[in-house]
Design an enzyme around this catalytic site. Sequence first.
Site, PDB file in Angstrom:
ATOM      1  N   MET A   1      62.753  75.921  54.456  1.00 60.09           N
ATOM      2  CA  MET A   1      63.552  76.674  55.220  1.00 60.09           C
ATOM      3  C   MET A   1      63.402  76.510  56.685  1.00 60.09           C
ATOM      4  O   MET A   1      63.522  77.484  57.398  1.00 60.09           O
ATOM      5  CB  MET A   1      63.547  78.205  54.886  1.00 60.09           C
ATOM      6  CG  MET A   1      63.907  78.285  53.342  1.00 60.09           C
ATOM      7  SD  MET A   1      65.549  77.780  52.985  1.00 60.09           S
ATOM      8  CE  MET A   1      66.633  79.053  53.728  1.00 60.09           C
TER       9      MET A   1
ATOM     10  N   HIS B   1      70.388  68.924  48.972  1.00 60.46           N
ATOM     11  CA  HIS B   1      71.355  69.722  49.571  1.00 60.46           C
ATOM     12  C   HIS B   1      72.314  70.422  48.536  1.00 60.46           C
ATOM     13  O   HIS B   1      72.943  69.481  47.875  1.00 60.46           O
ATOM     14  CB  HIS B   1      71.987  69.315  50.861  1.00 60.46           C
ATOM     15  CG  HIS B   1      72.882  70.423  51.585  1.00 60.46           C
ATOM     16  ND1 HIS B   1      72.260  71.462  52.280  1.00 60.46           N
ATOM     17  CD2 HIS B   1      74.059  70.796  51.479  1.00 60.46           C
ATOM     18  CE1 HIS B   1      73.232  72.372  52.418  1.00 60.46           C
ATOM     19  NE2 HIS B   1      74.312  71.878  52.124  1.00 60.46           N
TER      20      HIS B   1
ATOM     21  N   ILE C   1      63.883  70.358  61.024  1.00 61.60           N
ATOM     22  CA  ILE C   1      62.699  69.341  61.616  1.00 61.60           C
ATOM     23  C   ILE C   1      63.290  68.558  62.316  1.00 61.60           C
ATOM     24  O   ILE C   1      64.110  67.631  62.171  1.00 61.60           O
ATOM     25  CB  ILE C   1      62.112  68.516  60.158  1.00 61.60           C
ATOM     26  CG1 ILE C   1      61.429  69.252  59.222  1.00 61.60           C
ATOM     27  CG2 ILE C   1      61.290  67.299  60.607  1.00 61.60           C
ATOM     28  CD1 ILE C   1      60.763  68.490  58.146  1.00 61.60           C
TER      29      ILE C   1
ATOM     30  N   SER D   1      61.742  74.704  42.280  1.00 62.00           N
ATOM     31  CA  SER D   1      62.063  74.297  40.969  1.00 62.00           C
ATOM     32  C   SER D   1      62.467  72.466  41.136  1.00 62.00           C
ATOM     33  O   SER D   1      62.042  72.028  40.239  1.00 62.00           O
ATOM     34  CB  SER D   1      63.354  74.829  40.244  1.00 62.00           C
ATOM     35  OG  SER D   1      64.693  74.544  41.122  1.00 62.00           O
ATOM     36  N   ASN D   2      62.745  72.311  42.288  1.00 57.39           N
ATOM     37  CA  ASN D   2      62.931  70.801  42.517  1.00 57.39           C
ATOM     38  C   ASN D   2      61.617  70.031  42.745  1.00 57.39           C
ATOM     39  O   ASN D   2      61.545  68.843  42.345  1.00 57.39           O
ATOM     40  CB  ASN D   2      63.725  70.772  43.959  1.00 57.39           C
ATOM     41  CG  ASN D   2      65.091  70.764  43.747  1.00 57.39           C
ATOM     42  OD1 ASN D   2      65.946  69.703  42.944  1.00 57.39           O
ATOM     43  ND2 ASN D   2      65.749  71.821  44.027  1.00 57.39           N
TER      44      ASN D   2
HETATM   45  C1  GRF Z   1      67.788  74.168  46.223  1.00 59.28           C
HETATM   46  O1  GRF Z   1      69.217  74.611  45.930  1.00 59.28           O
HETATM   47  C2  GRF Z   1      68.006  72.936  47.444  1.00 59.28           C
HETATM   48  O2  GRF Z   1      69.200  72.272  47.121  1.00 59.28           O
HETATM   49  C3  GRF Z   1      68.006  73.743  48.489  1.00 59.28           C
HETATM   50  O3  GRF Z   1      67.036  74.746  48.493  1.00 59.28           O
HETATM   51  C4  GRF Z   1      66.993  75.041  46.996  1.00 59.28           C
HETATM   52  C5  GRF Z   1      65.565  75.126  46.630  1.00 59.28           C
HETATM   53  O4  GRF Z   1      65.330  75.692  45.382  1.00 59.28           O
HETATM   54  N1  GRF Z   1      67.708  72.922  49.603  1.00 59.28           N
HETATM   55  P1  GRF Z   1      64.026  75.188  44.661  1.00 59.28           P
HETATM   56  O5  GRF Z   1      62.978  76.146  45.685  1.00 59.28           O
HETATM   57  O6  GRF Z   1      63.657  73.913  44.439  1.00 59.28           O
HETATM   58  O7  GRF Z   1      64.272  75.812  43.418  1.00 59.28           O
END
Ligand code: GRF
Length: 197
Positions: free
Chosen positions: A90, A109, A93, A14-15
């Site tokens: 996940m 984050h 790095i 989603s980001n």
């Molecule tokens: C988000 O909560 C981000 O802050 C964390 O991982 C999640 C990723 O969500 N690092 P998405 O895959 O962007 O929906």
Amino acid sequence: METKIAVLASGAGSNFKALVEGDTGPGRVDILLTDNENAGALELAAELGVESKYLYPGKYRTRFGIKEEKIWAEFLLDRGVGLVCLAGLMRIIKGPLLDAFQGRMMNIHPSLLPAFPGLDAQGQALNYGVKIAGCTVHYVDSGTDTGPIILQNSVPVFESDQRDSLAERILVKEHRIYSQAVKAHCLGRAVYSRVVR
Ligand code: GRF
């Protein structure tokens, strides 16, 4: 001048979507790279018409193999990527990828850093009993969620909150500040050593 952005994601994406659709100023999402062949982000990339690629991360679960991390770094450098945005990748790095992009790599984050770094930040915040939670965009350094902070935003924590309801409220803010931070960087208003306001 346009900055080519690579988004690195392992999950839903989603980001990634927010970065593609948001106002990133002179930054443009050029490619989605993933270490997970089943990442939802791959489907989103197809829908959004953004090129995507799975690259083998090596045999470890939470970090890259040294050889593989070098391949990822070379791929991004060869492509002329100017900014790497971690969005739910996940993996830690530490090696060649960080060396190649230090100061040009950011992460989102889901906590108000330096509180609650690492996994399940929303659950950590809820368990701790904070009344205000939030999210942070920061440059990546060799620590876990320790790099210079670019932007943060907060949300209230309600008595009725479960981990997922809190995570959802935070996510809305994540989507907003990630593109804002990218825009600031691409305009030269945020730099690794010093964040200019
Ligand atoms: C988000 O909560 C981000 O802050 C964390 O991982 C999640 C990723 O969500 N690092 P998405 O895959 O962007 O929906």
